[in-house]
Design a protein around this motif. Structure first.
Motif, PDB file in Angstrom:
ATOM      1  N   LEU A  73      11.596 -17.714 -41.983  1.00 15.08           N
ATOM      2  CA  LEU A  73      10.519 -16.998 -41.294  1.00 15.08           C
ATOM      3  C   LEU A  73      11.097 -16.125 -40.170  1.00 15.08           C
ATOM      4  O   LEU A  73      10.408 -15.787 -39.221  1.00 15.08           O
ATOM      5  N   SER A 119      10.344 -24.583 -42.999  1.00 14.78           N
ATOM      6  CA  SER A 119      10.722 -23.195 -42.718  1.00 14.78           C
ATOM      7  C   SER A 119      11.937 -23.207 -41.812  1.00 14.78           C
ATOM      8  O   SER A 119      12.180 -24.179 -41.112  1.00 14.78           O
ATOM      9  N   GLU A 126       5.594 -15.149 -45.210  1.00 17.08           N
ATOM     10  CA  GLU A 126       4.451 -16.066 -45.090  1.00 17.08           C
ATOM     11  C   GLU A 126       3.754 -16.290 -46.425  1.00 17.08           C
ATOM     12  O   GLU A 126       3.316 -17.395 -46.725  1.00 17.08           O
ATOM     13  N   THR A 127       3.682 -15.215 -47.226  1.00 15.96           N
ATOM     14  CA  THR A 127       3.021 -15.372 -48.530  1.00 15.96           C
ATOM     15  C   THR A 127       3.892 -16.227 -49.458  1.00 15.96           C
ATOM     16  O   THR A 127       3.383 -16.963 -50.299  1.00 15.96           O
ATOM     17  N   TYR A 136      10.031 -12.177 -42.306  1.00  7.70           N
ATOM     18  CA  TYR A 136       8.616 -12.249 -41.956  1.00  7.70           C
ATOM     19  C   TYR A 136       7.905 -10.942 -42.276  1.00  7.70           C
ATOM     20  O   TYR A 136       6.855 -10.946 -42.912  1.00  7.70           O
TER      21      TYR A 136
END
Lengths: 170, 580
Positions: A92, A129, A102-103, A97
């Motif tokens: 992340l 993460s 995130e997806t 990012y």
């Protein structure tokens, strides 16, 4: 997956002792400051620091169990819960990012049916993460144990999971 | 010696002195919170976590914590600059921003060190807004309530529990904002090796650690016309209760305390000292029995419930050495619900025994399985600490200092000087020796009463006394760290004693975990101990076996000391417990 092929061995009952911990303890010239090396060894061998192991280490070093727990909970490197056979880490960091990490994380959560930091019921996967792994050119990046997957799309997630399911127990 | 300057005052202090100590020496006040030095009991908490004592040192760009910085030659220190004062205010504001600000309803309202600090620094507004730590109160222990939300992470409890008492229940656990002073594996207190001594409560600056409050249940019982409520008061309560009402430390308030209890509505106001005499009858008999029949020596006193719990957790292989005698208030309960109930014509099931104790571990003790049962139910129904009693007296609107002096009620109210000294370290063993000296040497027309060699404040003391041509070696320890040393020596066969007295709290019961807060001043404990010895001196009867009510109890009800009936009612057993 069977016991023998698991990455870690099931911790033995305290009555039988923990020979690896004993061996390291005996080899240390200075027993002061032995706590962190013993916890590292225990985690290396058993994958995580169970309550029984923490109590065992406390007794070995003649210090309160609360102190051991204090150190084990201070360092994020120590696991207090059993981790899955494969550790999936979705980066992340900034580059990943902005390219939709995130997806990717959400896709893994959906595919595995667990939230971040959790482990699947079958003990195969732990999802977590991480911050930048230094492979920003490949963003978004996913690491499974030591292996890096680059330019991952949500559509790749199922394939990656299935690939490891196939390897499970091998 | 090191020459330094503090606020333009030149001074010279020994090497190794901290800035804080040097400042105190010359009357310069630096506020502190986490810092706590109690050299008498070897408690040193200089963790420097709170940063309330920040001062300016010339030549250093950042501020320095005075409590944990040693002076260096030529150091020029300013404690009163705007920068230092502002930094200290900021620190306290930050602490308060993560503190439930409910002083009005807090147990420590008026005795809280954080509250005093906020007042001292004139804090009127807390600028910092942000999340607060939220935790559940741990109310599992029968003695101690933990409320981590009120914790300022000073770590005094941790130092007390680990270094002084060597119990090791507390440690800083988790990390960053989630860090708290917790137990191993976040276990509830009841499941740890906590001895319930309450010394952590004694040094906690806030209400993060307090005693469990049993006052509501006691008021209910008093108000219930069907119940017969009996109060008993421990030896160490009568020399400290006055402090709660502004009387000088060491004032004996036995008569006023008795009057207050009667005003509160207790049906009988009796004395645990009576049961202390009874304990001596049993313990001295057990000691002589073990001596004559080759039983295991040393015999260890068993009056202190925190110490008993400590040995159960820490030395389970030594459980055959403590005396099997119940502690005095438990003996009292067992006798009250049988002998006294019969004498008064009261149904034992309707009798409620309330112990007023300097102690928090007694609350745990009263809930022990092995101390209830028989036909009497629990020997003791409720235990109140000295502090709780003071609160209840205030709640009832009783003007304590104006009360007349009253006596205890009869049947279980008489006591000897020997029982009075149970309240301080060395007292129980001296009481045993006083009686044993008479019993073992019946020909002696003038047996010794005062055994000065058993008194004092050193953590571990040993002395030999001689009577009837025999020499007896006794040892005394107070504070559980000292107890551990003594027990380890016994375990390793290094020490040979005939009898040992152990009290969990530093200075014994006068320093108990349920006593009025000593304000981190150990001198208070010494003055309380003096009052205990004065109480003893003022008594006409000073040996337990000369207590007429105790003798009547044996004659009318118990039979022989250490006999069958006595065993059934006055003796107990111990259990192995885990160490965690």
């Amino acid at each position: 997956m069977t016991q023998e092929t698991a990455e870690w061995t099931e911790p033995a009952e305290p009555a039988e002792g923990y020979p690896e911990i004993d061996a390291l303890f005996d080899s240390l010239p200075n027993k002061n400051g032995a706590l962190i090396p013993l916890l590292h060894k225990a985690q290396e061998v058993y994958g995580y620091l169970s309550q029984e192991i923490q109590v065992y280490v406390a007794q070995k070093l003649n210090i309160p169990a609360a102190k051991v727990f204090g150190v084990a909970t201070f360092y994020s490197l120590f696991n207090l819960e059993k981790k899955g056979q494969f550790k999936i880490n979705v980066c992340l960091g900034t580059a990943c990012y902005v390219r939709g990490a995130e997806t990717i994380l959400a896709a893994f959560e959906k595919e595995l049916g667990i939230d971040q930091t959790e482990t699947t019921k079958d003990g195969m996967f732990t999802l977590d993460s991480i911050r930048c792994v230094g492979a920003c050119g490949l963003a978004p990046v996913v690491m499974i144990d030591d292996k890096v997957y680059g330019r991952v799309t949500p559509g790749d997630v199922k394939t990656i999971v299935d690939e490891h399911l196939g390897q499970g127990g091998q | 010696m090191v020459n330094i300057t503090i606020n333009h005052l030149e001074t010279s202090v020994p090497e190794g002195t901290t800035i804080l100590e040097a400042a105190r020496e010359i009357g310069v006040h630096i506020p502190t919170l986490c810092h706590l030095d109690l050299p008498d009991i070897k408690m040193v908490n200089r963790v420097g976590t709170c940063r309330v004592c920040m001062v300016e040192v010339e030549g250093k760009w950042n501020l320095t914590p005075a409590c944990s910085t040693a002076v260096t030659p030529g150091m020029v220190i300013h404690t009163d600059t705007l920068r230092a004062i502002r930094a200290r205010r900021t620190v306290v504001e930050l602490l308060l921003s993560n503190h439930p600000r409910e002083c009005l309803t807090c147990e420590r309202n008026g005795t809280c060190e954080l509250q005093s600090l906020a007042a001292e620094l004139g804090i009127r507004e807390i600028k910092f807004k942000g999340p607060r730590i939220h935790t559940e109160k741990d109310t599992t222990s029968y003695s101690i309530v933990r409320n981590a939300e009120k914790c300022v992470l000073c770590r005094r409890c941790e130092t007390m529990c680990n270094e002084v008492q060597t119990v090791g229940v507390y440690s800083a656990v988790h990390r960053g904002f989630d860090c708290l002073i917790g137990t191993a594996f976040d276990l509830p207190m009841l499941e740890t090796s906590c001895t319930c001594c309450g010394q952590c409560v004694s040094v906690c600056p806030t209400a993060a650690l307090t005693e469990t409050d049993d006052s509501a249940e006691v008021w209910e019982a008093i108000a219930n016309p069907d119940l017969y409520v009996v109060a008993q008061t421990a030896p160490a309560v009568r020399v400290t209760l006055g402090e709660e009402f502004g009387l000088p430390v060491g004032t004996q308030v036995t008569g006023k305390m008795t009057a207050a209890l009667r005003k509160m509505g207790f049906d009988k106001v009796l004395d645990t000292d009576f049961a202390a005499d009874l304990t001596i009858m049993e313990e001295a008999s057990e000691f002589i029995h073990r001596m004559k029949h080759g039983g295991r020596l040393p015999i260890l006193t068993s009056c202190c419930p925190a110490w008993v719990k400590f040995i159960e957790h820490q030395f389970p292989d030594l459980l055959d050495i403590p005396s099997t005698c119940k502690s005095p208030h438990e003996m009292f309960g067992a006798i009250a619900k049988t002998y006294l109930a019969r004498k008064l014509g009261v149904d034992p099931a309707k009798m409620v025994v309330v112990s007023i104790m300097p102690c928090l571990a007694k609350k745990f003790e009263a809930r022990r399985e092995e101390l209830s049962g028989h036909e009497v139910g629990s020997n003791v129904d409720y235990v109140l600490s000295t502090r709780e009693l003071a609160r209840m007296i205030r709640e009832a609107g009783i003007h304590f200092n104006a009360l007349p002096e009253e006596d205890f009620d009869g049947v279980m109210g008489e006591s000897s000087g020997a029982s009075a000294i149970f309240g301080t370290t060395g007292g129980v063993i001296e009481a045993v020796v006083r009686t044993a000296a008479c019993w073992l040497d019946p020909e002696n027309p003038n047996p010794q009463i005062d055994f000065q060699q058993l008194r004092g404040i050193e953590g571990i003391r040993e002395a030999c006394v001689e009577f009837a041509g025999q020499k007896f070696c006794v040892a005394i320890a107070h504070g559980l760290g000292n107890a551990r040393k003594l027990l380890t020596d016994i375990q390793e066969g290094k020490a040979q004693y005939d009898a040992i007295e152990i009290m969990a709290c530093p200075s014994g019961c006068v320093g108990g975990g349920g006593q009025p807060y000593h304000g981190n001043n150990m001198e208070v404990l010494t003055q309380r101990a003096c009052a205990v010895y004065n109480e003893d001196k003022g008594k006409s009867v000073r040996r337990s076996h000369e207590n007429k009510e105790v003798l009547a109890l044996y004659k009318e009800f118990l039979g022989e000391p250490y006999g069958e009936k006595a065993h059934e009612l006055l003796h107990t057993r111990y259990q192995k417990r885990d160490q965690i």
